[in-house]
Motif scaffolding. Structure first.
Motif, PDB file in Angstrom:
ATOM      1  N   VAL A   7      46.750  27.849  30.841  1.00 46.62           N
ATOM      2  CA  VAL A   7      46.050  28.979  31.705  1.00 46.62           C
ATOM      3  C   VAL A   7      44.768  28.513  32.383  1.00 46.62           C
ATOM      4  CG1 VAL A   7      45.169  31.090  31.500  1.00 46.62           C
ATOM      5  CG2 VAL A   7      47.165  30.722  30.322  1.00 46.62           C
ATOM      6  N   ARG A   8      44.312  28.706  33.538  1.00 46.17           N
ATOM      7  CA  ARG A   8      43.123  28.384  34.078  1.00 46.17           C
ATOM      8  C   ARG A   8      42.277  29.449  34.269  1.00 46.17           C
ATOM      9  NH1 ARG A   8      45.430  24.365  32.562  1.00 46.17           N
ATOM     10  NH2 ARG A   8      45.106  22.221  33.164  1.00 46.17           N
ATOM     11  N   LEU A   9      41.155  29.507  34.077  1.00 41.08           N
ATOM     12  CA  LEU A   9      40.383  30.675  33.895  1.00 41.08           C
ATOM     13  C   LEU A   9      38.914  30.472  34.798  1.00 41.08           C
ATOM     14  CD1 LEU A   9      40.556  33.822  32.646  1.00 41.08           C
ATOM     15  CD2 LEU A   9      38.959  32.946  30.925  1.00 41.08           C
ATOM     16  N   TRP A  10      38.668  31.430  35.802  1.00 41.04           N
ATOM     17  CA  TRP A  10      37.394  31.215  36.359  1.00 41.04           C
ATOM     18  C   TRP A  10      36.764  32.540  36.288  1.00 41.04           C
ATOM     19  CZ3 TRP A  10      42.119  29.325  37.950  1.00 41.04           C
ATOM     20  CH2 TRP A  10      42.139  28.104  38.402  1.00 41.04           C
ATOM     21  N   ARG A  11      35.524  32.671  36.535  1.00 40.95           N
ATOM     22  CA  ARG A  11      34.740  34.023  36.784  1.00 40.95           C
ATOM     23  C   ARG A  11      33.480  33.486  37.678  1.00 40.95           C
ATOM     24  NH1 ARG A  11      29.664  33.332  33.910  1.00 40.95           N
ATOM     25  NH2 ARG A  11      29.758  31.462  32.191  1.00 40.95           N
ATOM     26  N   GLY A  12      32.896  34.596  38.220  1.00 41.64           N
ATOM     27  CA  GLY A  12      31.895  34.522  39.356  1.00 41.64           C
ATOM     28  C   GLY A  12      31.197  35.902  39.438  1.00 41.64           C
ATOM     29  N   ARG A  13      30.273  35.794  40.287  1.00 44.54           N
ATOM     30  CA  ARG A  13      29.359  37.004  40.570  1.00 44.54           C
ATOM     31  C   ARG A  13      29.507  37.148  42.326  1.00 44.54           C
ATOM     32  NH1 ARG A  13      25.132  40.019  41.862  1.00 44.54           N
ATOM     33  NH2 ARG A  13      24.250  41.423  40.547  1.00 44.54           N
ATOM     34  N   ALA A  14      29.798  38.334  42.632  1.00 41.85           N
ATOM     35  CA  ALA A  14      29.833  38.647  43.905  1.00 41.85           C
ATOM     36  C   ALA A  14      28.614  39.060  44.327  1.00 41.85           C
ATOM     37  CB  ALA A  14      30.727  39.775  44.069  1.00 41.85           C
ATOM     38  N   PRO A  15      28.472  38.900  45.605  1.00 36.47           N
ATOM     39  CA  PRO A  15      26.630  39.145  46.291  1.00 36.47           C
ATOM     40  C   PRO A  15      26.545  40.576  46.324  1.00 36.47           C
ATOM     41  CG  PRO A  15      28.320  38.375  48.132  1.00 36.47           C
ATOM     42  CD  PRO A  15      28.988  38.238  46.725  1.00 36.47           C
ATOM     43  N   ASP A  16      25.220  41.064  46.077  1.00 31.77           N
ATOM     44  CA  ASP A  16      24.927  42.570  46.310  1.00 31.77           C
ATOM     45  C   ASP A  16      25.253  42.921  47.823  1.00 31.77           C
ATOM     46  OD1 ASP A  16      24.640  42.715  43.763  1.00 31.77           O
ATOM     47  OD2 ASP A  16      22.506  42.093  43.900  1.00 31.77           O
ATOM     48  N   THR A  17      25.332  41.966  48.874  1.00 39.75           N
ATOM     49  CA  THR A  17      25.171  42.436  50.291  1.00 39.75           C
ATOM     50  C   THR A  17      26.568  41.786  50.809  1.00 39.75           C
ATOM     51  OG1 THR A  17      22.925  42.147  50.520  1.00 39.75           O
ATOM     52  CG2 THR A  17      24.186  42.382  52.634  1.00 39.75           C
ATOM     53  N   ALA A  18      27.153  42.885  51.543  1.00 39.98           N
ATOM     54  CA  ALA A  18      28.574  42.351  51.973  1.00 39.98           C
ATOM     55  C   ALA A  18      28.464  41.249  53.025  1.00 39.98           C
ATOM     56  CB  ALA A  18      29.266  43.519  52.784  1.00 39.98           C
ATOM     57  N   ASP A  19      29.251  40.290  52.869  1.00 35.58           N
ATOM     58  CA  ASP A  19      29.375  38.972  53.867  1.00 35.58           C
ATOM     59  C   ASP A  19      30.360  39.206  54.779  1.00 35.58           C
ATOM     60  OD1 ASP A  19      28.507  36.128  54.007  1.00 35.58           O
ATOM     61  OD2 ASP A  19      30.570  36.063  54.088  1.00 35.58           O
ATOM     62  N   ALA A  20      30.403  38.960  55.956  1.00 32.47           N
ATOM     63  CA  ALA A  20      31.208  39.212  57.171  1.00 32.47           C
ATOM     64  C   ALA A  20      32.386  38.272  56.792  1.00 32.47           C
ATOM     65  CB  ALA A  20      30.811  38.951  58.472  1.00 32.47           C
ATOM     66  N   GLY A  21      32.197  37.011  56.174  1.00 29.57           N
ATOM     67  CA  GLY A  21      33.419  36.116  55.823  1.00 29.57           C
ATOM     68  C   GLY A  21      34.113  36.565  54.838  1.00 29.57           C
ATOM     69  N   ASP A  22      33.586  37.349  53.895  1.00 28.84           N
ATOM     70  CA  ASP A  22      34.399  38.017  52.658  1.00 28.84           C
ATOM     71  C   ASP A  22      35.284  39.119  53.224  1.00 28.84           C
ATOM     72  OD1 ASP A  22      33.003  36.223  50.789  1.00 28.84           O
ATOM     73  OD2 ASP A  22      31.497  37.692  50.330  1.00 28.84           O
ATOM     74  N   VAL A  23      34.516  39.910  53.925  1.00 24.61           N
ATOM     75  CA  VAL A  23      35.321  41.195  54.440  1.00 24.61           C
ATOM     76  C   VAL A  23      36.462  40.565  55.383  1.00 24.61           C
ATOM     77  CG1 VAL A  23      35.126  43.233  56.186  1.00 24.61           C
ATOM     78  CG2 VAL A  23      33.173  42.426  54.642  1.00 24.61           C
ATOM     79  N   ALA A  24      36.192  39.502  56.268  1.00 20.98           N
ATOM     80  CA  ALA A  24      37.510  39.148  57.022  1.00 20.98           C
ATOM     81  C   ALA A  24      38.585  38.602  56.093  1.00 20.98           C
ATOM     82  CB  ALA A  24      36.977  38.035  57.870  1.00 20.98           C
ATOM     83  N   TRP A 105      30.783  41.328  38.699  1.00 19.91           N
ATOM     84  CA  TRP A 105      31.449  40.316  37.985  1.00 19.91           C
ATOM     85  C   TRP A 105      32.813  40.151  38.276  1.00 19.91           C
ATOM     86  CZ3 TRP A 105      28.154  36.532  36.273  1.00 19.91           C
ATOM     87  CH2 TRP A 105      26.735  37.153  36.060  1.00 19.91           C
ATOM     88  N   TRP A 106      33.513  39.143  38.379  1.00 23.45           N
ATOM     89  CA  TRP A 106      35.234  38.978  38.354  1.00 23.45           C
ATOM     90  C   TRP A 106      35.391  37.858  37.526  1.00 23.45           C
ATOM     91  CZ3 TRP A 106      36.805  34.294  40.247  1.00 23.45           C
ATOM     92  CH2 TRP A 106      35.961  33.451  41.004  1.00 23.45           C
ATOM     93  N   MET A 107      36.718  38.069  37.348  1.00 22.16           N
ATOM     94  CA  MET A 107      37.417  37.080  36.569  1.00 22.16           C
ATOM     95  C   MET A 107      38.844  36.777  36.809  1.00 22.16           C
ATOM     96  SD  MET A 107      37.415  36.563  32.460  1.00 22.16           S
ATOM     97  CE  MET A 107      36.021  35.709  32.351  1.00 22.16           C
ATOM     98  N   LEU A 108      39.282  35.602  37.057  1.00 25.35           N
ATOM     99  CA  LEU A 108      40.710  35.343  37.532  1.00 25.35           C
ATOM    100  C   LEU A 108      41.484  34.155  36.543  1.00 25.35           C
ATOM    101  CD1 LEU A 108      42.779  34.766  39.831  1.00 25.35           C
ATOM    102  CD2 LEU A 108      41.417  32.778  40.515  1.00 25.35           C
ATOM    103  N   ALA A 109      42.498  34.657  36.015  1.00 26.05           N
ATOM    104  CA  ALA A 109      43.452  33.812  35.223  1.00 26.05           C
ATOM    105  C   ALA A 109      44.604  33.438  36.252  1.00 26.05           C
ATOM    106  CB  ALA A 109      44.059  34.720  34.128  1.00 26.05           C
ATOM    107  N   LEU A 110      44.880  31.929  36.109  1.00 23.49           N
ATOM    108  CA  LEU A 110      46.169  31.714  36.595  1.00 23.49           C
ATOM    109  C   LEU A 110      46.957  30.909  35.414  1.00 23.49           C
ATOM    110  CD1 LEU A 110      45.129  29.756  39.938  1.00 23.49           C
ATOM    111  CD2 LEU A 110      46.459  32.089  39.733  1.00 23.49           C
ATOM    112  N   SER A 111      48.383  31.522  35.204  1.00 25.15           N
ATOM    113  CA  SER A 111      48.938  30.871  34.125  1.00 25.15           C
ATOM    114  C   SER A 111      50.388  30.337  34.392  1.00 25.15           C
ATOM    115  CB  SER A 111      49.481  32.204  33.089  1.00 25.15           C
ATOM    116  OG  SER A 111      50.085  31.858  31.951  1.00 25.15           O
ATOM    117  N   HIS A 112      50.683  29.374  34.099  1.00 27.73           N
ATOM    118  CA  HIS A 112      51.656  28.539  34.678  1.00 27.73           C
ATOM    119  C   HIS A 112      53.129  29.176  33.816  1.00 27.73           C
ATOM    120  CE1 HIS A 112      54.644  25.010  35.264  1.00 27.73           C
ATOM    121  NE2 HIS A 112      54.100  25.105  36.518  1.00 27.73           N
ATOM    122  N   SER A 113      53.801  29.861  34.761  1.00 23.82           N
ATOM    123  CA  SER A 113      55.195  30.398  34.307  1.00 23.82           C
ATOM    124  C   SER A 113      55.294  31.386  33.304  1.00 23.82           C
ATOM    125  CB  SER A 113      56.120  29.048  33.722  1.00 23.82           C
ATOM    126  OG  SER A 113      56.143  28.218  34.922  1.00 23.82           O
TER     127      SER A 113
END
Length: 256
Positions: A7-24, A105-113
């Motif tokens: 299992v691979r686990l990532w976390r991060g923080r999104a910006p407080d202002t919307a980014d055009a690239g994110d919305v796209a 805050w966001w978190m993503l898990a990828l698990s093999h199979s």
């Protein structure tokens, strides 16, 4: 595409202002949800988190973010594919996915199979009486009540909550299940749970739910089947997130 297991686990923080690239990068369903938010900061957090998750999955699989297509499996409880566990429909992959967001805050898990569930919650006071009545079992209520009122008790409750959410999401049943009957032993670093899919011992399986690092501002938990499912690797915050030319990425929108 990566081939090693676990299992691979990532976390991060999104910006407080919307980014055009994110919305796209939002697909049609995500775009509709983004447009429903009335608070611009909440909308920015949603768009930023979904875009970061898409970029991370793309980077892990060696594809462009617009090539990632989300889907849902069937709910093991009712058979519906409208609220079943999330899937990566494209690119073709053996990796299972689960994600969570709380505020910025966001978190993503990828698990093999194998299936996986993850939940992250920003540290904050919770409506203890209402939540306790709805989702805690007797042992969990005693665990929460044993803590001093205030931050310690709020954190004890939140630990119960993130574990229950992670397990429910890993099982694919969502929060429609009776969480009070789901004992997650928050007093331990990790707990083993028994899941019964149907009648008979052959349908029973063991799951592990454990606390995972989430920084000073959050609590988080991860659930996965017990047994030799491979290592849990916590990536540095936002490691591997695609940082390409978002203007070029936006030109390929439509399939995502």
């Amino acid at each position: 595409m990566q081939t090693h297991g676990g299992v691979r686990l990532w976390r991060g923080r999104a910006p407080d202002t919307a980014d055009a690239g994110d919305v796209a990068l939002l697909d049609e369903l995500e775009q509709r949800r983004f447009e429903k938010y009335r608070d611009p900061v909440t909308a920015a957090h949603y768009a930023g988190a979904r875009a970061a998750i898409r970029r991370t999955v793309a980077r892990w699989h060696g594809v462009r973010p617009t090539e990632v297509v989300w889907g849902r499996g069937r709910c093991p409880g009712c058979g519906s594919d409208r609220h079943g566990p999330p899937l990566i429909r494209a690119p073709r992959t053996d990796w299972r996915v689960n994600s969570s967001r709380s505020g910025a805050w966001w978190m993503l898990a990828l698990s093999h199979s194998v299936p996986v569930g993850v939940d992250i919650e920003h540290r904050r006071p919770l409506a203890v009486p209402a939540v306790v009545r709805r989702c805690l079992g007797a042992e969990e209520r005693a665990y929460v009540a044993a803590e001093p009122e205030g931050r310690a008790r709020d954190e004890a409750l939140m630990r119960c909550w993130v574990r229950k959410e992670a397990v429910a999401k890993g099982w694919g049943v969502g929060l429609g299940t009776d969480l009070a009957r789901l004992a997650v032993r928050p007093d331990r670093p990790g707990a083993v749970l028994e899941r019964t899919r149907a009648q008979g011992a052959a349908a029973r399986e063991l799951w592990v739910v454990e606390d995972v690092p989430a920084g000073a501002d959050c609590l988080a938990a991860l659930a996965r089947p017990a047994g030799p499912s491979g290592p849990l690797v916590v990536q540095p915050p936002e490691a591997g997130v695609w940082r390409g030319d978002d203007a070029a990425v936006a030109e390929g929108l439509g399939a995502g």
